[in-house]
Design a protein around this motif. Sequence first.
Motif, PDB file in Angstrom:
ATOM      1  N   VAL A   1       0.843  -1.199   0.000  1.00  0.00           N
ATOM      2  CA  VAL A   1       0.000   0.000   0.000  1.00  0.00           C
ATOM      3  C   VAL A   1       0.877   1.247   0.000  1.00  0.00           C
ATOM      4  O   VAL A   1       0.645   2.205  -0.751  1.00  0.00           O
ATOM      5  CB  VAL A   1      -0.944  -0.005   1.210  1.00  0.00           C
ATOM      6  N   VAL A   2       1.906   1.235   0.838  1.00  0.00           N
ATOM      7  CA  VAL A   2       2.802   2.398   0.900  1.00  0.00           C
ATOM      8  C   VAL A   2       3.571   2.553  -0.407  1.00  0.00           C
ATOM      9  O   VAL A   2       3.768   3.669  -0.919  1.00  0.00           O
ATOM     10  CB  VAL A   2       3.762   2.260   2.105  1.00  0.00           C
ATOM     11  N   THR A   3       4.011   1.441  -0.978  1.00  0.00           N
ATOM     12  CA  THR A   3       4.756   1.507  -2.252  1.00  0.00           C
ATOM     13  C   THR A   3       3.881   2.050  -3.375  1.00  0.00           C
ATOM     14  O   THR A   3       4.327   2.848  -4.209  1.00  0.00           O
ATOM     15  CB  THR A   3       5.284   0.109  -2.619  1.00  0.00           C
TER      16      THR A   3
ATOM     17  N   LEU B   1      12.363  10.532  -4.022  1.00  0.00           N
ATOM     18  CA  LEU B   1      11.276  10.123  -3.143  1.00  0.00           C
ATOM     19  C   LEU B   1      11.491   8.679  -2.672  1.00  0.00           C
ATOM     20  O   LEU B   1      11.746   7.789  -3.476  1.00  0.00           O
ATOM     21  CB  LEU B   1       9.942  10.247  -3.897  1.00  0.00           C
ATOM     22  N   ASN B   2      11.395   8.432  -1.325  1.00  0.00           N
ATOM     23  CA  ASN B   2      11.602   7.091  -0.769  1.00  0.00           C
ATOM     24  C   ASN B   2      10.449   6.727   0.168  1.00  0.00           C
ATOM     25  O   ASN B   2       9.584   7.539   0.485  1.00  0.00           O
ATOM     26  CB  ASN B   2      12.943   7.002  -0.030  1.00  0.00           C
ATOM     27  N   LEU B   3      10.454   5.472   0.605  1.00  0.00           N
ATOM     28  CA  LEU B   3       9.362   4.980   1.444  1.00  0.00           C
ATOM     29  C   LEU B   3       9.335   5.651   2.807  1.00  0.00           C
ATOM     30  O   LEU B   3       8.256   5.836   3.402  1.00  0.00           O
ATOM     31  CB  LEU B   3       9.484   3.461   1.601  1.00  0.00           C
ATOM     32  N   GLN B   4      10.502   6.007   3.343  1.00  0.00           N
ATOM     33  CA  GLN B   4      10.546   6.646   4.654  1.00  0.00           C
ATOM     34  C   GLN B   4       9.834   7.990   4.619  1.00  0.00           C
ATOM     35  O   GLN B   4       9.055   8.326   5.520  1.00  0.00           O
ATOM     36  CB  GLN B   4      12.016   6.828   5.081  1.00  0.00           C
TER      37      GLN B   4
ATOM     38  N   VAL C   1       7.531   8.840   2.441  1.00  0.00           N
ATOM     39  CA  VAL C   1       6.112   8.582   2.201  1.00  0.00           C
ATOM     40  C   VAL C   1       5.411   8.214   3.501  1.00  0.00           C
ATOM     41  O   VAL C   1       4.305   8.696   3.794  1.00  0.00           O
ATOM     42  CB  VAL C   1       5.955   7.472   1.150  1.00  0.00           C
ATOM     43  N   SER C   2       6.023   7.344   4.305  1.00  0.00           N
ATOM     44  CA  SER C   2       5.391   6.948   5.574  1.00  0.00           C
ATOM     45  C   SER C   2       5.260   8.133   6.511  1.00  0.00           C
ATOM     46  O   SER C   2       4.258   8.266   7.226  1.00  0.00           O
ATOM     47  CB  SER C   2       6.198   5.820   6.225  1.00  0.00           C
TER      48      SER C   2
END
Length: 740
Positions: free
Chosen positions: A8-10, A65-68, A70-71
């Motif tokens: 979902v985050v990805t 842009l990275n997952l950290q 985004v979270s």
Amino acid sequence: MSVPGNRVVTRFKRHWRLKLWIEVIMYALGLAIFTYFVFQIILFSIVVFVVAAGIIAFIIKPYALNLQKVSTYIDQHLHDAEYSTGLLLIPEENLSDIAKLQQHKITTELNARLKTLKPPGHSIRGVVVMGLFVVIGFVISQFDLMRPSQKIQQPNMVSEQIVFVPTDSTQIKTKPPKVESQHVTIQYPKYTNTPSFQTSEMNIKVLEGSELSWHIKFNSAIESVTMESMGNHYPMQPVDSAYVSTSKAKSTGFYNFKFINSDGASYVSQLYSIEVIKDQAPEIEIKEIKQFTSFSFKDSKNLAFNASITDDFGVASAYIIATVSKGSGESVKFREEKLNFDTGVVVGGKRQNLSKTINLDQMKMEPGDELYFYIEVFDQKRPKPNKSRSETFFAVVKDTVSDQFAVEGTMGVDLIPDYFRSQRQLIIDTEKLIKDKPKLLSQEFKFKSNELGFDQKMLRIKYAEFMGDESEFGPAQQESSEMHDEEEQHDDEDPLAEYTHKHDTENEHNLVAEEGEGEGGEKEDPLHEYLHNHDDPEESTLFTQSLKSKLRQALNQMWDSELYLRLYQPEKSLPYQYKALKLIQEIKNSARIYVHRIGFDPPPIKENKRLTGKIKKVKNFRKEEELAQPALYPFIRQATLRLEQLVANKQILSESDRNLFEQAGNELAIKAIEAPGKYLKTLQQLKQITEIKEIPSSTLIEVQKELFAVLPEGNPNPIKKEKVASEINELLLKELEIHD
């Protein structure tokens, strides 16, 4: 079925990154389109797009842009995430039981609520910015706001100051005044929408109809100032301690200034040029349409095309002149209409891209009707605008009934039968055979090539019959019986004899008469040239001599085409087929003769004079007149003779001499308009001769030499010359003639 939390985050990250890349592309694309509108160079626009996209991407950084990140964004903007989105990025085996429960809870919440959270980005702003760039670029391109006019030059500094020289150095008593300031104010015509400007350069280049105003200021008081141009004198008016003269630029020419000092001494300047530029007519370029278009009755009869119109100072109007012709022969009728473009014409725009779709059904065209149309454009020139028209385009609705050709009063005879057009079909079939060659078996390919060769042979025979050739084994040649006997004596036959073109045994390309022809033969019939001998196949034809030669060339090309088709080499046959088709088209066009009907209305005849046979007052009219061509440059001719006398006798210039040289200067000025740099020095010297009293002999000789070069070479005049010859010389000449 719920999606794992990390997915979902990805997925949210991909959506966010895509939105950022769209924003980058919108900014870069707007700049690229703006650049294209301004500079009209597509390669430069591509470079701008790449560079701008790289710079903007470096600023916005969608790649970083990275997952950290985004979270963190989800935790800050989604309350149900409970700042635990980071747990979704950690593998489940590394979490405690409580953390696993929290991870499961956040996964459920994000699957349900994350769709309501939109990733940050300004894609809408990017679209708006791109639209602004496009609109601004279009306005700049349409009105050429950033393109400097090539005709307007505004120098910032004085390139050359006006220098005056005294006409009579003996009258100088005081120090002559000098020019303190000088400039010319140029006002282009109002329709150009060009603001007025000033220049200090006296050699000026302006648009026709411009208002010119000269301002000259001296450092001391003078008596009067005059501007002289092409034999005319215009006094300059004193305005605010300066002298002003105003004129309108109508034609190219030369001018100079002359002033009289307070002590009576006169001074004159050198010559300056005025080059007048004509307002150019609009240019028209029509795209996406053929010169001739035909439609079947059941087709959608729409003519769509684009027109690119350019003008140096703006277009005033543009429209389409369409003419529909109905009927044929003497019953033909014409209807003319003026059509507007689908896209409106921007009055004053220097570049117009217009489009138009003409529906032939709306033009009430029926089968057999023809449409002729062209574009007519006017610019904004006043009082009489420039007009341009494009080439004429044609459209026809094919008639469902076959055309029948007949001889009419003003039309030619169509001598070409329908089957003459089949050469084009042979070309199409040959090209198809070449294209399908890899797919066909060798035997099948050879069979089709041989069939095409047979078709070419049948077509050639039909042409030969039309030429008057009744033989199907070669061109229309009357070969002698001896040649046939020699061919029958050969044991081995040439298998290609039927398909080759034997130039060695035929005399059709030989321009030299055969031996024995004309001598020792039969006496030539004096009426042979004026009779139409149907026994001769070359004469028994409907074609004129020029068409016969072209048709003979077409037959020769068909021979070679058939040869290569029989040899299973259609690639080599195609060039000959194209040449034959081209010759056929030329023959068809030669047979079409269109002549305008020109009526003659004779004067009315009195009824009581008709059929009386009285010719008493009928007289022949005869007029003889010799037209003598006037001599070119009469004053220049007289000036060269007078200069010879002045140099030889060292005479003093009289007032009549000065008038003569002034007239010669006017004649030379007309010629100097074409090449001002070539004759400007001579014009200045002639001006000095008419103004300055003391002229050195070297100047007179130089002027005479230049004037001689201007005069055209005279036609040779043959005359009879007397010669002295003795009796011995005459006898010698006779002997030479006898033994020559």
